[in-house]
Design a protein around this motif. Structure first.
Motif, mmCIF file in Angstrom:
data_model
loop_
_atom_site.group_PDB
_atom_site.id
_atom_site.type_symbol
_atom_site.label_atom_id
_atom_site.label_comp_id
_atom_site.label_asym_id
_atom_site.label_seq_id
_atom_site.Cartn_x
_atom_site.Cartn_y
_atom_site.Cartn_z
ATOM 1 N N PRO A 1 4.445 -7.942 -11.428
ATOM 2 C CA PRO A 1 4.207 -9.200 -10.723
ATOM 3 C C PRO A 1 5.405 -9.586 -9.871
ATOM 4 O O PRO A 1 6.520 -9.109 -10.099
ATOM 5 C CB PRO A 1 3.990 -10.202 -11.858
ATOM 6 C CG PRO A 1 4.733 -9.621 -13.026
ATOM 7 C CD PRO A 1 4.599 -8.137 -12.877
ATOM 8 N N PRO A 2 5.210 -10.453 -8.885
ATOM 9 C CA PRO A 2 6.351 -10.893 -8.062
ATOM 10 C C PRO A 2 7.381 -11.608 -8.918
ATOM 11 O O PRO A 2 7.043 -12.285 -9.888
ATOM 12 C CB PRO A 2 5.705 -11.830 -7.034
ATOM 13 C CG PRO A 2 4.378 -12.206 -7.626
ATOM 14 C CD PRO A 2 3.946 -11.049 -8.462
ATOM 15 N N LYS B 1 -0.215 -1.327 -3.585
ATOM 16 C CA LYS B 1 -0.219 -0.179 -4.495
ATOM 17 C C LYS B 1 0.706 0.900 -3.958
ATOM 18 O O LYS B 1 0.547 1.359 -2.822
ATOM 19 C CB LYS B 1 -1.621 0.384 -4.671
ATOM 20 C CG LYS B 1 -1.681 1.544 -5.650
ATOM 21 C CD LYS B 1 -3.104 2.047 -5.840
ATOM 22 C CE LYS B 1 -3.153 3.220 -6.820
ATOM 23 N NZ LYS B 1 -4.541 3.718 -7.006
ATOM 24 N N ILE B 2 1.671 1.286 -4.766
ATOM 25 C CA ILE B 2 2.625 2.330 -4.397
ATOM 26 C C ILE B 2 2.206 3.660 -5.018
ATOM 27 O O ILE B 2 2.002 3.759 -6.233
ATOM 28 C CB ILE B 2 4.052 1.973 -4.877
ATOM 29 C CG1 ILE B 2 4.588 0.744 -4.149
ATOM 30 C CG2 ILE B 2 5.006 3.162 -4.712
ATOM 31 C CD1 ILE B 2 4.908 0.966 -2.703
ATOM 32 N N THR B 3 2.076 4.664 -4.183
ATOM 33 C CA THR B 3 1.859 6.032 -4.662
ATOM 34 C C THR B 3 3.230 6.666 -4.882
ATOM 35 O O THR B 3 4.044 6.707 -3.952
ATOM 36 C CB THR B 3 1.056 6.850 -3.637
ATOM 37 O OG1 THR B 3 -0.194 6.187 -3.396
ATOM 38 C CG2 THR B 3 0.802 8.260 -4.152
ATOM 39 N N THR B 4 3.490 7.151 -6.078
ATOM 40 C CA THR B 4 4.814 7.712 -6.380
ATOM 41 C C THR B 4 4.908 9.193 -6.048
ATOM 42 O O THR B 4 6.010 9.735 -5.989
ATOM 43 C CB THR B 4 5.159 7.531 -7.868
ATOM 44 O OG1 THR B 4 4.278 8.327 -8.659
ATOM 45 C CG2 THR B 4 5.055 6.074 -8.294
ATOM 46 N N ILE C 1 11.451 -8.415 -4.756
ATOM 47 C CA ILE C 1 11.542 -9.234 -3.536
ATOM 48 C C ILE C 1 10.204 -9.367 -2.830
ATOM 49 O O ILE C 1 10.123 -9.975 -1.764
ATOM 50 C CB ILE C 1 12.589 -8.667 -2.550
ATOM 51 C CG1 ILE C 1 12.257 -7.222 -2.164
ATOM 52 C CG2 ILE C 1 14.001 -8.777 -3.125
ATOM 53 C CD1 ILE C 1 13.094 -6.691 -1.008
ATOM 54 N N SER C 2 9.136 -8.824 -3.397
ATOM 55 C CA SER C 2 7.830 -8.884 -2.747
ATOM 56 C C SER C 2 7.139 -10.210 -3.049
ATOM 57 O O SER C 2 7.376 -10.830 -4.086
ATOM 58 C CB SER C 2 6.947 -7.719 -3.197
ATOM 59 O OG SER C 2 6.693 -7.798 -4.591
ATOM 60 N N THR C 3 6.287 -10.639 -2.127
ATOM 61 C CA THR C 3 5.587 -11.906 -2.305
ATOM 62 C C THR C 3 4.415 -11.788 -3.270
ATOM 63 O O THR C 3 3.957 -12.786 -3.821
ATOM 64 C CB THR C 3 5.071 -12.419 -0.957
ATOM 65 O OG1 THR C 3 4.232 -11.414 -0.360
ATOM 66 C CG2 THR C 3 6.231 -12.747 -0.026
ATOM 67 N N ASP C 4 3.912 -10.577 -3.463
ATOM 68 C CA ASP C 4 2.779 -10.334 -4.361
ATOM 69 C C ASP C 4 3.113 -9.166 -5.292
ATOM 70 O O ASP C 4 4.129 -8.495 -5.135
ATOM 71 C CB ASP C 4 1.513 -10.022 -3.557
ATOM 72 C CG ASP C 4 1.109 -11.181 -2.659
ATOM 73 O OD1 ASP C 4 0.771 -12.249 -3.187
ATOM 74 O OD2 ASP C 4 1.173 -11.008 -1.419
ATOM 75 N N ALA C 5 2.225 -8.938 -6.237
ATOM 76 C CA ALA C 5 2.446 -7.892 -7.226
ATOM 77 C C ALA C 5 2.476 -6.509 -6.581
ATOM 78 O O ALA C 5 1.850 -6.275 -5.541
ATOM 79 C CB ALA C 5 1.365 -7.941 -8.294
ATOM 80 N N ILE C 6 3.209 -5.598 -7.223
ATOM 81 C CA ILE C 6 3.228 -4.192 -6.822
ATOM 82 C C ILE C 6 2.675 -3.361 -7.972
ATOM 83 O O ILE C 6 3.067 -3.532 -9.135
ATOM 84 C CB ILE C 6 4.647 -3.746 -6.445
ATOM 85 C CG1 ILE C 6 5.010 -4.312 -5.063
ATOM 86 C CG2 ILE C 6 4.773 -2.218 -6.452
ATOM 87 C CD1 ILE C 6 6.380 -3.929 -4.565
ATOM 88 N N LEU C 7 1.764 -2.472 -7.641
ATOM 89 C CA LEU C 7 1.149 -1.586 -8.625
ATOM 90 C C LEU C 7 1.666 -0.172 -8.409
ATOM 91 O O LEU C 7 1.504 0.401 -7.323
ATOM 92 C CB LEU C 7 -0.377 -1.618 -8.482
ATOM 93 C CG LEU C 7 -1.161 -0.673 -9.402
ATOM 94 C CD1 LEU C 7 -0.988 -1.091 -10.866
ATOM 95 C CD2 LEU C 7 -2.642 -0.661 -9.023
#
Length: 428
Positions: free
Chosen positions: A4-5, A378-381, A397-403
């Protein structure tokens, strides 16, 4: 994994796990030496376990007690021919360094890695080894693994490195240890020198002057005690986090400050980061110190030339750093990123663009415009640990969640990453 952010700031003290490069070498060199070698601060990661498993398969006893490791060996002359394939997993260090060692042994063996390793270039290692007289068979004329190696007596060579690669340099030097005559490696750009430092620690006579490394054959390693500092490549993620999250301050203890690895420190300093570095007493021929960093206004810059080998593994997180710096950051001369766990130039640019970064790829690097607010996504690793950690730090530092589609890949180099993530984020 859903991140989450983050609304707070970074605080606390972190001691990152042991240096991956040094951990690999401690196992391989200890296995070559006759007697008992002891290691403190070993990195218990997937990659480093591959080195342990490989030397166990040639008859070397390795005992692990948390981050303390004991290697008991009768020396490389007593290595047993393995009855199983030597599986190196995702570890390029294990694959390439062990190729140099096995080439000068008296045993036959086969090495294979995971899907990523099977795509990474091995000809840069097998070609100079063959020039020394090595007997190696692999896919596409030994360009790729699997590699079948019949150890035999080798002869020293005078070799000029076409690319800056510590793994290639190390493979040649390790083969040269048991070769007839003198082995000379000439570097156009200085690569990390953990092998040279550790060989000295194991009693080997090795000379370096003006990027020319000279080693006489017929030398043996003597058992040693190794103290491994924290990995600066792992520390880089927290240094960047503290630099870009407002009102943050973070201290990293027991960090390796080897001059061939400290490019991230130079970049942060030149960008305007507020850093305090306290160097401690060196251990096992490696510099160690404490680094404290505070958030500050940053300015873009050009990163190129001889600086690149000193921070090649940190470029993914440096790209994230640049998205928060004022102005343009240009990264050049980083073609080597294309043959890492994935093509890191394309991967970094693709994933940061998803978050709203102004970033473009070039033939040998990337150009980043900042500062730019980052959104979630969504981040692809790509199964690449450093892309995964870059995505995790971006969530701060992102405004929304990162998956993250695959957070497990981070265990390749930093198995306790999310424990430290929680530590520095809950302290605020």
């Amino acid at each position: 994994m859903n991140l989450p952010p983050f609304q707070g700031f970074i605080r606390g003290t972190v001691q990152v796990p042991g240096d991956k490069s040094i951990s690999h070498r401690s196992i391989l060199f200890g296995a070559m030496a006759k007697g008992k070698t002891t290691v403190e601060g070993f990195l218990l990661s997937e990659d480093c376990h591959r080195s342990i498993e490989c030397v166990r398969k040639v008859g070397v006893q390795v005992d692990v007690d948390q981050t303390n490791v004991t290697i008991q060996s009768d020396g490389i002359e007593s290595w047993q021919e393995p009855t199983e394939i030597l599986y190196t997993g995702n570890s390029g260090t294990t694959t390439r360094l062990l190729a140099g060692i096995l080439a000068s042994s008296r045993i036959a063996s086969v090495m294979i890695g995971d899907e990523s390793i099977q795509k990474r270039p091995m000809k840069r290692v097998t070609d100079p080894l063959k020039q020394m007289g090595a007997e190696i068979i692999g896919r596409e004329n030994s360009k790729f693994t699997p590699l079948a190696i019949q150890g035999k007596e080798l002869s020293g060579i005078d070799y000029t490195m076409p690319v800056a690669s510590a793994q290639v340099k190390s493979a040649i030097l390790l083969a040269g240890l048991r070769a007839k005559g003198t082995t000379v490696v000439r570097e156009q750009e200085t690569s990390r020198d953990h092998t040279e430092r550790m060989l000295t620690h194991f009693g080997v006579k090795i000379e370096e002057q003006d990027r020319v490394i000279t080693l006489e054959g017929g030398q043996t390693l003597h058992p040693a005690h190794i103290v491994i500092p924290g990995d600066i490549s792992s520390a880089a993620f927290w240094l960047v986090a503290a630099a870009i999250v407002p009102n943050s301050s973070l201290t990293l203890e027991n960090v390796g400050l080897n001059s061939t690895r400290d490019g991230i420190i130079e970049v942060l300093t030149d960008m305007g980061a507020t850093l305090d570095i306290s160097k401690g007493q060196s251990a096992s021929h490696e510099e160690i110190g404490t680094v404290t960093i505070q958030s500050s206004q940053l300015t873009g810059l050009e990163i190129s030339g001889s600086l690149i080998p000193r921070l090649i593994d940190e470029i993914p997180i440096i790209a994230l750093l640049a998205t928060q710096a004022q102005g343009k950051t240009v990264i050049r001369d980083a073609e080597e990123l294309k043959v890492k766990e994935t093509n890191r130039i394309d991967a970094v640019v693709t994933e940061l663009k998803k978050l709203g970064a102004k970033i473009e790829s070039t033939k040998d690097g990337m150009i980043i415009e900042g500062p730019t607010p980052l959104t979630g996504g969504k981040i692809t690793t790509y199964g690449d640990h450093r892309i995964g950690m870059m995505g995790a730090i971006a969530s701060l530092i992102s405004t929304d969640a990162i998956l993250l589609d695959d957070a497990d890949c981070i265990a390749v180099s930093y198995p306790t990453f999310f424990e430290d993530y929680k530590l520095v984020t809950t302290g605020s």
